[in-house]
Design a protein around this motif. Structure first.
Motif, PDB file in Angstrom:
ATOM      1  N   LYS A 220       0.828  -1.217   0.000  1.00  0.00           N
ATOM      2  CA  LYS A 220       0.000   0.000   0.000  1.00  0.00           C
ATOM      3  C   LYS A 220       0.857   1.259   0.000  1.00  0.00           C
ATOM      4  O   LYS A 220       0.363   2.348  -0.237  1.00  0.00           O
ATOM      5  CB  LYS A 220      -0.935  -0.002   1.216  1.00  0.00           C
ATOM      6  N   ASN A 221       2.152   1.117   0.346  1.00  0.00           N
ATOM      7  CA  ASN A 221       3.057   2.269   0.300  1.00  0.00           C
ATOM      8  C   ASN A 221       3.657   2.452  -1.105  1.00  0.00           C
ATOM      9  O   ASN A 221       4.340   3.435  -1.348  1.00  0.00           O
ATOM     10  CB  ASN A 221       4.235   2.082   1.274  1.00  0.00           C
ATOM     11  N   LEU A 222       3.445   1.436  -2.000  1.00  0.00           N
ATOM     12  CA  LEU A 222       4.186   1.427  -3.263  1.00  0.00           C
ATOM     13  C   LEU A 222       3.265   1.263  -4.462  1.00  0.00           C
ATOM     14  O   LEU A 222       2.159   0.724  -4.327  1.00  0.00           O
ATOM     15  CB  LEU A 222       5.175   0.247  -3.250  1.00  0.00           C
ATOM     16  N   LEU A 223       3.733   1.679  -5.625  1.00  0.00           N
ATOM     17  CA  LEU A 223       3.005   1.407  -6.868  1.00  0.00           C
ATOM     18  C   LEU A 223       3.745   0.288  -7.603  1.00  0.00           C
ATOM     19  O   LEU A 223       4.909   0.447  -8.003  1.00  0.00           O
ATOM     20  CB  LEU A 223       2.931   2.669  -7.725  1.00  0.00           C
ATOM     21  N   PRO A 224       3.110  -0.880  -7.783  1.00  0.00           N
ATOM     22  CA  PRO A 224       3.814  -2.085  -8.218  1.00  0.00           C
ATOM     23  C   PRO A 224       4.432  -2.010  -9.606  1.00  0.00           C
ATOM     24  O   PRO A 224       5.461  -2.636  -9.860  1.00  0.00           O
ATOM     25  CB  PRO A 224       2.739  -3.177  -8.168  1.00  0.00           C
TER      26      PRO A 224
ATOM     27  N   LEU B 221       5.668   0.624 -11.120  1.00  0.00           N
ATOM     28  CA  LEU B 221       6.782   1.564 -11.212  1.00  0.00           C
ATOM     29  C   LEU B 221       8.045   0.893 -10.687  1.00  0.00           C
ATOM     30  O   LEU B 221       7.985  -0.064  -9.901  1.00  0.00           O
ATOM     31  CB  LEU B 221       6.490   2.823 -10.396  1.00  0.00           C
ATOM     32  N   THR B 222       9.194   1.400 -11.119  1.00  0.00           N
ATOM     33  CA  THR B 222      10.449   0.817 -10.652  1.00  0.00           C
ATOM     34  C   THR B 222      10.716   1.265  -9.211  1.00  0.00           C
ATOM     35  O   THR B 222      10.058   2.176  -8.688  1.00  0.00           O
ATOM     36  CB  THR B 222      11.637   1.286 -11.522  1.00  0.00           C
ATOM     37  N   VAL B 223      11.720   0.607  -8.634  1.00  0.00           N
ATOM     38  CA  VAL B 223      12.134   0.974  -7.269  1.00  0.00           C
ATOM     39  C   VAL B 223      12.439   2.471  -7.214  1.00  0.00           C
ATOM     40  O   VAL B 223      11.910   3.199  -6.364  1.00  0.00           O
ATOM     41  CB  VAL B 223      13.371   0.135  -6.873  1.00  0.00           C
ATOM     42  N   ARG B 224      13.254   2.943  -8.172  1.00  0.00           N
ATOM     43  CA  ARG B 224      13.656   4.357  -8.133  1.00  0.00           C
ATOM     44  C   ARG B 224      12.457   5.278  -8.342  1.00  0.00           C
ATOM     45  O   ARG B 224      12.300   6.282  -7.643  1.00  0.00           O
ATOM     46  CB  ARG B 224      14.741   4.643  -9.167  1.00  0.00           C
ATOM     47  N   GLN B 225      11.577   4.903  -9.298  1.00  0.00           N
ATOM     48  CA  GLN B 225      10.397   5.758  -9.553  1.00  0.00           C
ATOM     49  C   GLN B 225       9.492   5.853  -8.324  1.00  0.00           C
ATOM     50  O   GLN B 225       8.886   6.889  -8.068  1.00  0.00           O
ATOM     51  CB  GLN B 225       9.592   5.205 -10.742  1.00  0.00           C
ATOM     52  N   ASN B 226       9.421   4.760  -7.560  1.00  0.00           N
ATOM     53  CA  ASN B 226       8.603   4.808  -6.340  1.00  0.00           C
ATOM     54  C   ASN B 226       9.147   5.809  -5.335  1.00  0.00           C
ATOM     55  O   ASN B 226       8.406   6.394  -4.553  1.00  0.00           O
ATOM     56  CB  ASN B 226       8.501   3.419  -5.700  1.00  0.00           C
ATOM     57  N   ILE B 227      10.482   5.978  -5.354  1.00  0.00           N
ATOM     58  CA  ILE B 227      11.092   6.937  -4.422  1.00  0.00           C
ATOM     59  C   ILE B 227      10.837   8.362  -4.909  1.00  0.00           C
ATOM     60  O   ILE B 227      10.555   9.269  -4.130  1.00  0.00           O
ATOM     61  CB  ILE B 227      12.625   6.704  -4.302  1.00  0.00           C
ATOM     62  N   GLU B 228      10.920   8.523  -6.251  1.00  0.00           N
ATOM     63  CA  GLU B 228      10.772   9.882  -6.805  1.00  0.00           C
ATOM     64  C   GLU B 228       9.318  10.346  -6.807  1.00  0.00           C
ATOM     65  O   GLU B 228       9.039  11.541  -6.864  1.00  0.00           O
ATOM     66  CB  GLU B 228      11.327   9.913  -8.242  1.00  0.00           C
TER      67      GLU B 228
END
Ligand code: ADP
Length: 285
Positions: A104-108, A110-117
Motif C-alpha cells: 500500500k506504500n508502493l506502486l507495483p 513503477l520501478t524501485v527508483r520511480q517509487n522513491i521519486e
C-alpha cells in the motif's frame, strides 16, 4: 507514564489518550489513558500481546483515527480534534507511515527508483536524490531500475522504507516492519531503519512483536497491555507504574532472579525518591 527531558521539547507527546471502539451493545476500551513523550532521534519499539492496543496507538499517532479523549502533539502540531487539513499538513511533511502491508506504500508497476521519486515534495527538490535514499536503505544499484512487482519481499520492504524516508519526515511510524521476513532479511530492514535514524535523524516508532528486532534497533521498549503503558525501558533501566494494590510489575530478567514467593525486605532510601528492595536473609525481621 511520561518521560520527558526538559531541555529538548519532545517530538511526540501524548497525554491522557483514550480510544473507545463503540460496538453494538458494548464499548471496547483499546487505550485507557496513555501518556508518552518521545524525544527527537529516539527509536521506540511498541511491544505487547495481541489486542494490547499497539495498532490503535499507532493509528491515532498517524492521524488515521481521532481519539475519544486526550491530546497528541507531533513535531509541534496538535493532532487532537478533527482538523483534517492540519493532519494532511503534518502527514505531508513531518510524519511518514510505513503500513504493515507495504504494497500500500508502493506502486507495483513503477520501478524501485520511480517509487522513491513519486510524490517528491517540491520543498525537497535538489536537497536529496533518490540514489542517496536508496544507498541509506542498502538497495543495490542493479535492483533500482526493476519494477516493484518483480522484486523480493525484503527489497519491497526496503523500497517502502526508502519511499517513506525520502520525504525526510521528522517521525516515521512503522507497523510490524519485519513481520513478513526472516533471518538476514530482518537484519536488512533493521539496518535500514538504523541508518535512517543515524543519517537523517528520523525519530522512529515501530510496533513489533519481535523483541530481537527491538534489541537490534537498540530501541526504547514500551510495553503496552490492556490499553496502558506497563513498562518503559531504555538505557538499562525500566520505568513501571505501581499498581493500585501497591504491587510493582517486575521486568522479566528481574522476575527471573526474584521469582514469585521470594521474600524481600523493603526500606526507605536515602531520599524521598528512593526505596531499597533486598532479598530477605534468615536474619531479616
Ligand atoms: P494490538 O495492535 O496490540 O493487537 P489493537 O489496537 O489492534 O491491539 O486492539 C486493541 C483492542 O481494541 C482489542 O481488544 C481489539 O479487539 C479492539 N479493536 C481493535 N480494532 C477494533 C475495531 N475496529 N473495532 C472494535 N474493536 C477493535
Amino acid at each position: 507514564m511520561s518521560v520527558t527531558d526538559d531541555a529538548i521539547p519532545p517530538i511526540v507527546s501524548v497525554e491522557g489518550l483514550v480510544q473507545i471502539y463503540r460496538l453494538e451493545g458494548q464499548d471496547v476500551a483499546a487505550l485507557s489513558g496513555v501518556n508518552l513523550s518521545v524525544q527527537p532521534g529516539e527509536i521506540v519499539a511498541l511491544v505487547g500481546p495481541s489486542g494490547a492496543g499497539k495498532s490503535t496507538l499507532l493509528s491515532v499517532l498517524a492521524g488515521l483515527m481521532t481519539p475519544s479523549a486526550g491530546r497528541v502533539r507531533i513535531a509541534g502540531h496538535e493532532l487532537s480534534g478533527n482538523d483534517v487539513g492540519r493532519l494532511d499538513d503534518v502527514r505531508g511533511s513531518d510524519l511518514a507511515v510505513l503500513l504493515q502491508d507495504v504494497s500500500k506504500n508502493l506502486l507495483p508497476y513503477l520501478t524501485v527508483r520511480q517509487n522513491i521519486e513519486l510524490g517528491w515534495p517540491k520543498r525537497l527538490a535538489g536537497t536529496i536524490d533518490a540514489d542517496a535514499v536508496l544507498d541509506i536503505v542498502g538497495i543495490p544499484s542493479e535492483l533500482r531500475p526493476q519494477p516493484v512487482h518483480g522484486i523480493s519481499a525484503a527489497t519491497r520492504q526496503l523500497t517502502a522504507i526508502a519511499a517513506t524516508i525520502a520525504t525526510n519526515p521528522s517521525v516515521l511510524l512503522a507497523d510490524e516492519p519485519t513481520s513478513s521476513l526472516a533471518g538476514v532479511e530482518v537484519q536488512a530492514v533493521t539496518d535500514a531503519i538504523l541508518r535512517a535514524n543515524k543519517e537523517l535523524g528520523t525519530t522512529v516508532i515501530a510496533v513489533t512483536h519481535d523483541l530481537d528486532v527491538a534489541t537490534a534497533l537498540d530501541a526504547r521498549v514500551i510495553t503496552i497491555r490492556d490499553g496502558r503503558i506497563r513498562m518503559d525501558a531504555r538505557g538499562g533501566s525500566t520505568q513501571v507504574l505501581i499498581r493500585d494494590d501497591g504491587s510493582i510489575p517486575l521486568t522479566d530478567d528481574i522476575f527471573g532472579q526474584f521469582p514469585a514467593g521470594t521474600p524481600v525486605t523493603l526500606r526507605p532510601g536515602d531520599d524521598a525518591d528512593t526505596f531499597v528492595v533486598r532479598r530477605a536473609t534468615g536474619g531479616d525481621a
